[in-house]
Design an enzyme around this catalytic site. Structure first.
Site, PDB file in Angstrom:
ATOM      1  N   TYR A   4      -2.229  -0.971  10.514  1.00  0.00           N
ATOM      2  CA  TYR A   4      -2.286  -1.266   9.083  1.00  0.00           C
ATOM      3  C   TYR A   4      -0.924  -1.012   8.441  1.00  0.00           C
ATOM      4  O   TYR A   4      -0.405  -1.856   7.689  1.00  0.00           O
ATOM      5  CB  TYR A   4      -3.359  -0.401   8.422  1.00  0.00           C
ATOM      6  CG  TYR A   4      -3.499  -0.626   6.937  1.00  0.00           C
ATOM      7  CD1 TYR A   4      -4.032  -1.811   6.435  1.00  0.00           C
ATOM      8  CD2 TYR A   4      -3.105   0.358   6.022  1.00  0.00           C
ATOM      9  CE1 TYR A   4      -4.173  -2.013   5.065  1.00  0.00           C
ATOM     10  CE2 TYR A   4      -3.240   0.162   4.658  1.00  0.00           C
ATOM     11  CZ  TYR A   4      -3.771  -1.021   4.179  1.00  0.00           C
ATOM     12  OH  TYR A   4      -3.898  -1.233   2.831  1.00  0.00           O
ATOM     13  N   SER A  26       0.859  -1.176   0.000  1.00  0.00           N
ATOM     14  CA  SER A  26       0.000   0.000   0.000  1.00  0.00           C
ATOM     15  C   SER A  26       0.897   1.228   0.000  1.00  0.00           C
ATOM     16  O   SER A  26       2.084   1.141   0.335  1.00  0.00           O
ATOM     17  CB  SER A  26      -0.869   0.006   1.262  1.00  0.00           C
ATOM     18  OG  SER A  26      -1.489   1.258   1.482  1.00  0.00           O
TER      19      SER A  26
END
Length: 268
Positions: free
Chosen positions: A145, A132
């Site tokens: 995350y 990401s």
């Protein structure tokens, strides 16, 4: 000779977009997911095999990979399964943290470990691990995350060094915001009274207007396909205009200056 790809988290979003693209290019696709009964459209396609797989279950990973390799040759493994756990660290429970790490990071590690002997002995193969933008830099409310996505990036780089001698490649695709259900089904948000203003500020990035500007999953799937087929000795592929802009900014002004810049955005 027909090539094959093994995909985790293929039921929706980016995983499904990748499965459809590779299938359209003539590949055999092994599409895995927790609830295969919800992917009847994929299962109906030619050259697509749908299998159950929960990446938090290390034994199921071993058994599924062994079953697949007893029947098929695999050229590419796409580690896509994952979700976003968003919120201030104080707001997150121990179970939430454990499950996020088990899904996003440990799952990738165990899938790679299961396939590594096969690729090493075959002396060919490619792992493509989805990280990401928040695996390259981070934002507030993304601590756990980002921990998983930074972890995948570092794990992938180290594994790439280990497997280079066996002609096995490891690549990372880092998307920015995507027009998928990530901000809905795949996003778990928690909050805490002390961080209400901060969370509200961060949430502006998940508005319908903002999401409409995100990259389409099909565009990121094309980046994945390119990574699988371009023959380049390249580790990182950045996908999406927002991701490219943020990553280039970090390379240009340096990590410390970018950290100061981002921090200033969220000092309320």
């Amino acid at each position: 000779m027909q090539k094959s790809i093994f995909i985790t988290g293929a039921s929706s979003g980016l995983g499904k977009a990748a499965a459809l693209l590779f299938q359209s290019k003539g590949w055999h696709v092994i599409a895995t997911m927790r609830q295969p009964e919800k992917a009847t459209d994929l299962a109906a396609l030619e050259n697509v095999t749908v299998l159950p797989l929960d990446v938090t279950d290390a034994q199921q990973i071993k058994d599924t990979v062994a079953k697949v390799l007893s029947i098929h040759t695999i050229d590419v493994v796409l580690n896509n399964a994952g979700y976003g756990l968003i919120g201030p660290l104080e707001a997150l429970t121990g179970e939430q943290i454990y499950t996020q790490i088990s899904t996003n990071l440990s799952g990738v590690i165990h899938v790679c470990k299961a396939f590594t002997p096969y690729f090493r002995e075959k002396r060919s193969g490619t792992f493509i691990n989805i990280t990401s933008t928040f695996g390259l830099l981070s934002y507030p409310t993304c601590s756990i995350y980002s921990a998983t996505k930074f972890g995948i990036d570092g794990f992938s780089e180290a594994l790439a060094y280990e497997l280079a001698q066996f002609n096995v490649q490891v690549k990372v695709v880092a998307p920015g915001g995507m027009q998928t259900d990530f901000a809905g089904r795949s996003l778990q948000a928690s909050t805490h009274n002390a961080y209400e203003q901060l969370v509200a500020k961060v949430s502006e990035g998940y508005s319908e207007e903002q999401i409409a500007q995100y990259t389409k999953a099909e565009e990121v799937a094309q980046v994945i396909y390119d990574a699988a087929t371009d023959g380049k000795n390249q580790l990182r592929y950045i996908a999406g205009k927002d991701a490219i802009a943020l990553y280039n900014e970090r390379l240009t002004i340096g990590a410390e200056e970018q950290v100061r810049k981002i921090k200033a955005q969220f000092i309320l």
